[in-house]
Enzyme design. Sequence first.
Site, PDB file in Angstrom:
ATOM      1  CB  SER A 114      -3.273 -14.874  16.235  1.00  0.00           C
ATOM      2  OG  SER A 114      -2.778 -13.417  15.648  1.00  0.00           O
ATOM      3  NE  ARG A 137      16.214  15.986  -5.316  1.00  0.00           N
ATOM      4  CZ  ARG A 137      16.071  17.168  -4.857  1.00  0.00           C
ATOM      5  NH1 ARG A 137      15.330  18.064  -5.619  1.00  0.00           N
ATOM      6  NH2 ARG A 137      16.678  17.609  -3.900  1.00  0.00           N
ATOM      7  CD  GLU A 151      -7.755 -12.508   3.413  1.00  0.00           C
ATOM      8  OE1 GLU A 151      -7.232 -13.603   3.215  1.00  0.00           O
ATOM      9  OE2 GLU A 151      -8.248 -11.692   2.712  1.00  0.00           O
ATOM     10  N   GLY A 152      -4.703 -13.120   8.899  1.00  0.00           N
ATOM     11  CA  GLY A 152      -3.518 -13.862   9.566  1.00  0.00           C
ATOM     12  C   GLY A 152      -2.031 -13.121   9.474  1.00  0.00           C
TER      13      GLY A 152
END
Length: 385
Positions: free
Chosen positions: A131, A267, A363-364
């Site tokens: 970071s 289901r 990307e952060g």
Amino acid sequence: MDYLLTEEQREIRKLARDIARNTVAPQAEYYDRHDEFPWDIVKVFARADLFRVFIPEEYDGLGMGILEICIVAEELSRACSGIALALLGTALGAEPLLIVGSDEQKKKFLPRLAAGEALAAFALTEAEAGSDPSGIRTRARRDGDFYVLNGTKQWITNGGEAEIYSVFASTDPSRGPRGLSAFIVEKGTPGFEFGKKEDKLGIRASATRELIFNDCRIPAANLLGKEGTGFITAMRTFDRTRPCVGAQAVGVAQGALDHALAYAKERRQFGQPISSFQGIQFMLADMATQTEAARAFCYAVARMIDSGAKDLSRYSAACKVFASDTAVQVATDALQIFGGYGYMREYPIEKYFRDAKITQIYEGTNQIQRQVVALDLIRTAGRET
Ligand SMILES: Cc1cc2nc3c(=O)[nH]c(=O)nc-3n(C[C@H](O)[C@H](O)[C@H](O)COP(=O)(O)OP(=O)(O)OC[C@H]3O[C@@H](n4cnc5c(N)ncnc54)[C@H](O)[C@@H]3O)c2cc1C
């Protein structure tokens, strides 16, 4: 929802959707299991001109915008976001070149990317610098007509597979992030080697590797922009690419929802399809609503970028946060709808659950994105929007 896409945007969506359905989806499980790079699918993307989407026309591209990259990112990720990353990692790696590269640099590198003959990668992160880029230790020392690079990058998407790398290194350690500069480094340059390939939770078709620079001499002509502008270039890159990570997350959410909906209709328990239970219906309704909101947000920010708007950081960060948090929640709920079967590897849903998580990290991280949003909110408090 109708996003009022142009004819061209609808065409590119159909193209990406068809490839996702016919080529990516049938092989997603294979590449996930075998942790193998999907070169045969990369060739299909290249033949369909998908790599040309993010390259300007003068460099053999289609000259499309961020919105079109988002559309492609979403459609491919709906089938497999790990496979989609061969293309998206290349778009990320190309972005510094697109933003600050000279015409000469663009002519040299972009046509190969446009043709899909070469992939690209973006190399910022290091072991001590995630970071916080002030921890970057990779150095670039000027030596006549060359720069000499030393250091190690980690967790680089497309690492080892790509030919062209945007690498961030310090040319002036005394200036911290303001001393960073961006360079193009080509695979095969002496002194540039690859370290270990990571064994990951999700996006396993994507190669994530270490890059090692050991007295690696690159031409001074490979400096992107000016010395000391690397940090700004990286941040400008993220402003443009974070909506694409958001779109990747939207694709993962949509894919998980598609599977959950089909399963809920099929289901049966208590003598009826589980889709007839309100508890399941409300989950499906929330999943669809959140996914649509995330899509609308990412498209809106992409359109802002394509229209040339400034001051984008807050919105790019916010749409990435919203879409990635949505993907994790929707994939979790989708797995819940599958019950115990969802936990089993024979069923497709646990892969979406694993693939969703990375969108909150790279990307952060989402903590950093929230910091970007909050700081801009505080800075602009009281101003008209
Ligand atoms: C699969 C994968 C692919 C990747 N691909 C690339 C790539 O192609 N190129 C590239 O350069 N990098 C890549 N990365 C690296 C990625 O961008 C980083 O992992 C990310 O930026 C976070 O850095 P870190 O992992 O070192 O975490 P750290 O920075 O160590 O953070 C650890 C934790 O602390 C939190 N934190 C840190 N600082 C703050 C703060 N100021 N306030 C609040 N919380 C904080 C973080 O949010 C996180 O929760 C990839 C990572 C992975 C896992």
